[in-house]
Motif scaffolding. Structure first.
Motif, PDB file in Angstrom:
ATOM      1  N   GLN A   1      -0.463   5.592  13.395  1.00 52.24           N
ATOM      2  CA  GLN A   1      -0.586   5.221  14.806  1.00 52.24           C
ATOM      3  C   GLN A   1      -1.280   6.329  15.598  1.00 52.24           C
ATOM      4  O   GLN A   1      -2.124   6.057  16.446  1.00 52.24           O
ATOM      5  N   ALA A   2      -0.933   7.569  15.300  1.00 54.19           N
ATOM      6  CA  ALA A   2      -1.579   8.697  15.986  1.00 54.19           C
ATOM      7  C   ALA A   2      -3.081   8.679  15.718  1.00 54.19           C
ATOM      8  O   ALA A   2      -3.883   8.847  16.640  1.00 54.19           O
ATOM      9  N   TRP A   3      -3.463   8.491  14.458  1.00 50.33           N
ATOM     10  CA  TRP A   3      -4.893   8.434  14.129  1.00 50.33           C
ATOM     11  C   TRP A   3      -5.574   7.261  14.846  1.00 50.33           C
ATOM     12  O   TRP A   3      -6.671   7.408  15.385  1.00 50.33           O
ATOM     13  N   LEU A   4      -4.900   6.100  14.867  1.00 47.33           N
ATOM     14  CA  LEU A   4      -5.452   4.924  15.554  1.00 47.33           C
ATOM     15  C   LEU A   4      -5.724   5.215  17.025  1.00 47.33           C
ATOM     16  O   LEU A   4      -6.703   4.746  17.583  1.00 47.33           O
ATOM     17  N   GLU A   5      -4.838   6.003  17.633  1.00 43.95           N
ATOM     18  CA  GLU A   5      -4.958   6.324  19.051  1.00 43.95           C
ATOM     19  C   GLU A   5      -5.807   7.568  19.306  1.00 43.95           C
ATOM     20  O   GLU A   5      -5.910   8.019  20.445  1.00 43.95           O
ATOM     21  N   GLY A   6      -6.401   8.129  18.264  1.00 42.11           N
ATOM     22  CA  GLY A   6      -7.262   9.297  18.432  1.00 42.11           C
ATOM     23  C   GLY A   6      -6.517  10.600  18.650  1.00 42.11           C
ATOM     24  O   GLY A   6      -7.084  11.572  19.165  1.00 42.11           O
ATOM     25  N   LYS A   7      -5.240  10.637  18.279  1.00 46.99           N
ATOM     26  CA  LYS A   7      -4.459  11.871  18.421  1.00 46.99           C
ATOM     27  C   LYS A   7      -4.720  12.786  17.225  1.00 46.99           C
ATOM     28  O   LYS A   7      -5.022  12.334  16.131  1.00 46.99           O
ATOM     29  N   LYS A   8      -4.567  14.054  17.472  1.00 51.61           N
ATOM     30  CA  LYS A   8      -4.680  15.067  16.427  1.00 51.61           C
ATOM     31  C   LYS A   8      -3.331  15.122  15.698  1.00 51.61           C
ATOM     32  O   LYS A   8      -2.292  15.243  16.348  1.00 51.61           O
ATOM     33  N   VAL A   9      -3.345  15.023  14.365  1.00 49.65           N
ATOM     34  CA  VAL A   9      -2.119  15.072  13.573  1.00 49.65           C
ATOM     35  C   VAL A   9      -2.015  16.444  12.909  1.00 49.65           C
ATOM     36  O   VAL A   9      -2.945  16.885  12.233  1.00 49.65           O
ATOM     37  N   CYS A  10      -0.884  17.110  13.115  1.00 49.10           N
ATOM     38  CA  CYS A  10      -0.660  18.458  12.586  1.00 49.10           C
ATOM     39  C   CYS A  10       0.567  18.448  11.681  1.00 49.10           C
ATOM     40  O   CYS A  10       1.636  17.977  12.084  1.00 49.10           O
ATOM     41  N   VAL A  11       0.392  18.962  10.464  1.00 47.31           N
ATOM     42  CA  VAL A  11       1.438  18.930   9.441  1.00 47.31           C
ATOM     43  C   VAL A  11       1.727  20.361   8.994  1.00 47.31           C
ATOM     44  O   VAL A  11       0.801  21.165   8.841  1.00 47.31           O
ATOM     45  N   PRO A  12       3.019  20.700   8.762  1.00 54.49           N
ATOM     46  CA  PRO A  12       3.354  22.078   8.413  1.00 54.49           C
ATOM     47  C   PRO A  12       3.178  22.419   6.937  1.00 54.49           C
ATOM     48  O   PRO A  12       3.279  21.558   6.070  1.00 54.49           O
ATOM     49  N   ARG A  13       2.931  23.690   6.718  1.00 54.69           N
ATOM     50  CA  ARG A  13       2.911  24.278   5.382  1.00 54.69           C
ATOM     51  C   ARG A  13       3.893  25.450   5.426  1.00 54.69           C
ATOM     52  O   ARG A  13       3.868  26.248   6.363  1.00 54.69           O
ATOM     53  N   ILE A  14       4.742  25.533   4.417  1.00 56.16           N
ATOM     54  CA  ILE A  14       5.728  26.617   4.330  1.00 56.16           C
ATOM     55  C   ILE A  14       4.994  27.921   4.001  1.00 56.16           C
ATOM     56  O   ILE A  14       4.092  27.947   3.163  1.00 56.16           O
ATOM     57  N   THR A  15       5.400  29.003   4.684  1.00 54.89           N
ATOM     58  CA  THR A  15       4.792  30.319   4.442  1.00 54.89           C
ATOM     59  C   THR A  15       5.886  31.292   3.994  1.00 54.89           C
ATOM     60  O   THR A  15       7.054  30.928   3.893  1.00 54.89           O
ATOM     61  N   GLU A  16       5.496  32.528   3.783  1.00 54.61           N
ATOM     62  CA  GLU A  16       6.457  33.557   3.394  1.00 54.61           C
ATOM     63  C   GLU A  16       7.543  33.720   4.454  1.00 54.61           C
ATOM     64  O   GLU A  16       7.332  33.400   5.628  1.00 54.61           O
ATOM     65  N   ASN A  17       8.672  34.247   4.057  1.00 55.06           N
ATOM     66  CA  ASN A  17       9.798  34.525   4.961  1.00 55.06           C
ATOM     67  C   ASN A  17      10.270  33.282   5.714  1.00 55.06           C
ATOM     68  O   ASN A  17      10.612  33.350   6.891  1.00 55.06           O
ATOM     69  N   ARG A  18      10.255  32.157   5.040  1.00 54.76           N
ATOM     70  CA  ARG A  18      10.733  30.890   5.608  1.00 54.76           C
ATOM     71  C   ARG A  18      10.040  30.532   6.918  1.00 54.76           C
ATOM     72  O   ARG A  18      10.674  30.073   7.872  1.00 54.76           O
ATOM     73  N   GLY A  19       8.749  30.778   6.970  1.00 52.13           N
ATOM     74  CA  GLY A  19       7.968  30.420   8.140  1.00 52.13           C
ATOM     75  C   GLY A  19       7.217  29.124   7.906  1.00 52.13           C
ATOM     76  O   GLY A  19       7.251  28.544   6.820  1.00 52.13           O
ATOM     77  N   MET A  20       6.530  28.667   8.939  1.00 47.75           N
ATOM     78  CA  MET A  20       5.690  27.468   8.847  1.00 47.75           C
ATOM     79  C   MET A  20       4.424  27.691   9.650  1.00 47.75           C
ATOM     80  O   MET A  20       4.450  28.343  10.682  1.00 47.75           O
ATOM     81  N   LYS A  21       3.354  27.113   9.145  1.00 43.73           N
ATOM     82  CA  LYS A  21       2.100  27.046   9.892  1.00 43.73           C
ATOM     83  C   LYS A  21       1.670  25.585   9.870  1.00 43.73           C
ATOM     84  O   LYS A  21       1.775  24.918   8.839  1.00 43.73           O
ATOM     85  N   PHE A  22       1.180  25.111  11.013  1.00 40.35           N
ATOM     86  CA  PHE A  22       0.731  23.724  11.100  1.00 40.35           C
ATOM     87  C   PHE A  22      -0.783  23.655  10.978  1.00 40.35           C
ATOM     88  O   PHE A  22      -1.497  24.512  11.506  1.00 40.35           O
ATOM     89  N   TYR A  23      -1.241  22.597  10.282  1.00 39.51           N
ATOM     90  CA  TYR A  23      -2.673  22.364  10.069  1.00 39.51           C
ATOM     91  C   TYR A  23      -3.031  20.969  10.557  1.00 39.51           C
ATOM     92  O   TYR A  23      -2.273  20.017  10.368  1.00 39.51           O
ATOM     93  N   HIS A  24      -4.207  20.868  11.164  1.00 41.05           N
ATOM     94  CA  HIS A  24      -4.738  19.582  11.619  1.00 41.05           C
ATOM     95  C   HIS A  24      -5.273  18.843  10.395  1.00 41.05           C
ATOM     96  O   HIS A  24      -6.128  19.365   9.687  1.00 41.05           O
ATOM     97  N   ILE A  25      -4.750  17.637  10.149  1.00 44.54           N
ATOM     98  CA  ILE A  25      -5.252  16.829   9.037  1.00 44.54           C
ATOM     99  C   ILE A  25      -5.884  15.552   9.580  1.00 44.54           C
ATOM    100  O   ILE A  25      -5.445  15.005  10.595  1.00 44.54           O
ATOM    101  N   GLU A  26      -6.921  15.097   8.899  1.00 45.52           N
ATOM    102  CA  GLU A  26      -7.604  13.857   9.276  1.00 45.52           C
ATOM    103  C   GLU A  26      -7.515  12.810   8.180  1.00 45.52           C
ATOM    104  O   GLU A  26      -8.000  11.705   8.335  1.00 45.52           O
ATOM    105  N   SER A  27      -6.891  13.189   7.040  1.00 44.01           N
ATOM    106  CA  SER A  27      -6.794  12.287   5.896  1.00 44.01           C
ATOM    107  C   SER A  27      -5.673  12.754   4.980  1.00 44.01           C
ATOM    108  O   SER A  27      -5.371  13.952   4.906  1.00 44.01           O
TER     109      SER A  27
END
Length: 185
Positions: A64-90
């Motif tokens: 639905q977000a993609w249909l509406e032209g929204k940017k979708v951001c998904v997390p990746r686990i990093t060191e020390n129990r952190g997270m970084k989010f990345y913009h995905i298009e597919s």
């Protein structure tokens, strides 16, 4: 086992044992309320996790977000129990990551800062009526939320809402809690 861990196990058992028809009905209600809300409509970017089978399906939200032209951001686990989010298009930009959760492939997508995510959908197992939550116990989201400047929301069935939760010093509430009966706040 402490009180939080006992609640976590009970909540997980409830989610895993929910009949598929009930799960689909709850997901349909959550999506309907979310997509018609001003919180969703005003967000040009949405951060969310790729759900495990017993969690509320996030693929419908992503589509639905993609249909509406929204940017979708998904997390990746990093060191020390952190997270970084990345913009995905597919979905091709995802791979099997930590904790059996699909994660972005950094070389195939763009890293986004916290301030670039307008709405962060925060997963959890149980919630109280103030927006505090019990997650999986890793503290990933509590760390990420410590300086997150924008809207936070969790999706939950009515059965995931309990009167009180044990709250620790690092626990942070979400700003909005949406159930299959509508927004609690």
């Amino acid at each position: 086992m402490d009180g939080k861990e006992t609640l976590r196990q009970e909540g997980l058992r409830h989610l895993k044992e929910m009949p598929q028809t009930d799960k689909l009905k709850v997901e349909h209600q959550l999506a309907a309320y979310l997509f018609s809300s001003s919180i969703w409509k005003e967000a040009s970017s949405v951060g969310l996790t790729m759900a495990l089978p017993h969690e509320w399906d996030t693929t419908k939200l992503i589509q639905q977000a993609w249909l509406e032209g929204k940017k979708v951001c998904v997390p990746r686990i990093t060191e020390n129990r952190g997270m970084k989010f990345y913009h995905i298009e597919s979905y091709d930009q995802l791979t099997d990551g930590a904790l059996r959760i699909k994660e972005p492939i950094p070389a195939r997508c763009t890293l986004v800062s916290k301030k670039e995510i307008d709405l962060l959908i925060v997963p959890g197992i149980l919630y109280d009526k103030s927006g505090y939550r019990i997650g999986y116990g890793g503290g990933y989201y509590d760390r990420y939320l410590s300086d997150f400047p924008n809207e936070t929301l969790s999706l939950a069935s009515k059965q995931q809402i309990i009167h009180t939760l044990p709250i620790g010093p690092y626990d942070l509430p979400v700003k909005h809690l949406l159930t299959d009966d509508g927004f609690l706040f």
